[in-house]
Design a protein around this motif. Structure first.
Motif, short mmCIF file in Angstrom:
data_model
loop_
_atom_site.label_atom_id
_atom_site.label_comp_id
_atom_site.label_asym_id
_atom_site.label_seq_id
_atom_site.Cartn_x
_atom_site.Cartn_y
_atom_site.Cartn_z
N ILE A 17 -1.30 22.41 -2.55
CA ILE A 17 -1.10 21.05 -2.04
C ILE A 17 -0.02 20.32 -2.84
O ILE A 17 0.83 19.62 -2.27
CB ILE A 17 -2.42 20.28 -2.05
CG1 ILE A 17 -3.31 20.78 -0.90
CG2 ILE A 17 -2.19 18.77 -1.92
CD1 ILE A 17 -4.67 20.15 -0.83
N PHE A 21 3.33 18.93 -1.27
CA PHE A 21 3.73 17.53 -1.47
C PHE A 21 5.21 17.44 -1.86
O PHE A 21 5.96 16.63 -1.33
CB PHE A 21 2.87 16.89 -2.56
CG PHE A 21 1.67 16.15 -2.04
CD1 PHE A 21 1.13 16.43 -0.80
CD2 PHE A 21 1.08 15.16 -2.81
CE1 PHE A 21 0.03 15.76 -0.33
CE2 PHE A 21 -0.02 14.46 -2.35
CZ PHE A 21 -0.56 14.76 -1.10
N THR A 24 7.40 18.49 1.08
CA THR A 24 7.38 17.44 2.11
C THR A 24 8.26 16.27 1.70
O THR A 24 9.05 15.75 2.50
CB THR A 24 5.93 16.95 2.32
OG1 THR A 24 5.13 18.03 2.79
CG2 THR A 24 5.89 15.83 3.34
N ASP A 25 8.13 15.86 0.46
CA ASP A 25 8.90 14.71 -0.02
C ASP A 25 10.40 15.00 -0.04
O ASP A 25 11.23 14.09 0.12
CB ASP A 25 8.42 14.34 -1.43
CG ASP A 25 8.92 12.97 -1.86
OD1 ASP A 25 8.76 12.03 -1.07
OD2 ASP A 25 9.48 12.86 -2.97
N ASN A 34 6.23 12.19 7.02
CA ASN A 34 5.94 12.48 5.62
C ASN A 34 4.53 12.00 5.26
O ASN A 34 3.73 12.72 4.66
CB ASN A 34 6.98 11.77 4.73
CG ASN A 34 6.97 12.29 3.31
OD1 ASN A 34 5.94 12.69 2.80
ND2 ASN A 34 8.12 12.28 2.68
N MET A 35 4.22 10.75 5.68
CA MET A 35 2.90 10.18 5.41
C MET A 35 1.80 10.96 6.12
O MET A 35 0.73 11.22 5.56
CB MET A 35 2.89 8.72 5.86
CG MET A 35 1.57 8.01 5.58
SD MET A 35 1.20 7.89 3.81
CE MET A 35 2.50 6.77 3.27
N MET A 38 1.08 14.26 4.30
CA MET A 38 0.39 14.02 3.03
C MET A 38 -1.07 13.66 3.24
O MET A 38 -1.95 14.13 2.51
CB MET A 38 1.11 12.92 2.24
CG MET A 38 2.44 13.36 1.66
SD MET A 38 3.16 12.11 0.58
CE MET A 38 4.59 13.01 -0.07
N LEU A 41 -2.99 16.79 4.16
CA LEU A 41 -3.23 17.64 2.99
C LEU A 41 -4.36 17.08 2.13
O LEU A 41 -5.19 17.83 1.61
CB LEU A 41 -1.95 17.77 2.17
CG LEU A 41 -0.82 18.60 2.81
CD1 LEU A 41 0.46 18.48 2.01
CD2 LEU A 41 -1.24 20.06 2.95
N LEU A 42 -4.40 15.76 1.97
CA LEU A 42 -5.46 15.13 1.18
C LEU A 42 -6.82 15.30 1.85
O LEU A 42 -7.83 15.55 1.17
CB LEU A 42 -5.16 13.65 0.96
CG LEU A 42 -4.04 13.33 -0.04
CD1 LEU A 42 -3.74 11.84 -0.04
CD2 LEU A 42 -4.43 13.80 -1.44
#
Length: 216
Positions: A17, A21, A24-25, A34-35, A38, A41-42
């Motif tokens: 993860i 991250f 992705t960023d 992007n959000m 994320m 993934l969380l």
């Protein structure tokens, strides 16, 4: 607190993860996408953490009681012929675990482990009538002076691909202590003496090591 069977998976998940991250960023330009990634993934990380949780339980130690070996819902209460070990009639109480339940298996009584055997098998859905005989499973029998012999059987489900069983023949065990783990949805069957007084009802939600399934 997390079960030891999940430590490796949790670490690997965290590493993956964090790496995703960073990717992705770096490579996803659209802020909303992007959000979204994320957050997804969380949520996945939280699901992994909740699956391997191992909460402390307060067991009222009593040789007159059989406590539930797992968290879940009671789906079977009936008199059956147990073929593997007893080869006679017993009271069966089965508890089904969904993926969101705690999946730690605990000893239903204190005593001595007299039988512990692993059986490879299929991965039928855990509530299938033939699951207890055809699915991957382990059978453990514990004996004490009050209840005599109590058998519990860990049964893999359609998603459960690994059963962990710590019980060893000849071992002295404590009621409510950790006896194993089943990954990703499954069922546990209890086989009790016919004169046992059943204290649960069908569709009742039970807690491992705390809910009293039966008593003498």
């Amino acid at each position: 607190m997390f079960h030891k069977e999940g430590h490796k998976i949790i670490v690997i998940t965290l590493v993956v993860i964090v790496a995703l991250f960073l990717i992705t960023d770096t490579y996803i330009i659209l802020p909303w996408l992007n959000m979204f990634v994320m957050i997804a993934l969380l949520v996945f990380l939280l699901l992994i953490l909740q699956f391997f949780r191992n909460p402390k339980r307060l067991t009222s130690y009593d040789d007159n009681h059989v406590v539930s070996p797992v968290d879940g819902k009671v789906v079977v209460i009936e008199e059956v012929f147990e073929k593997e070990f007893f080869k006679e009639k017993r009271l069966q109480v089965s508890v089904f675990m969904s993926p969101i339940n705690v999946h730690v298996t605990r000893y239903p009584i204190a005593g001595r482990v007299v039988y512990s055997k692993y059986h490879p098998g299929k991965y039928l859905v855990a509530w299938h009538p033939k699951a207890s005989e055809e699915n991957e499973r382990t059978t453990v029998v514990v004996e004490n002076e009050v209840f005599g012999l109590v058998l519990y059987r860990q049964i893999a489900g359609a998603l459960a691909k690994r059963i962990v069983n710590y019980a060893k023949e000849g071992q002295q065990v404590n009621q409510g202590s950790d006896s194993g783990f089943i990954k990703f949805g499954s069922r546990v069957d209890l086989f009790l003496p016919l004169d046992s007084k059943i204290n649960v009802t069908l569709n009742q939600n039970v807690r491992g090591a705390e809910t009293i399934i039966a008593e003498k």
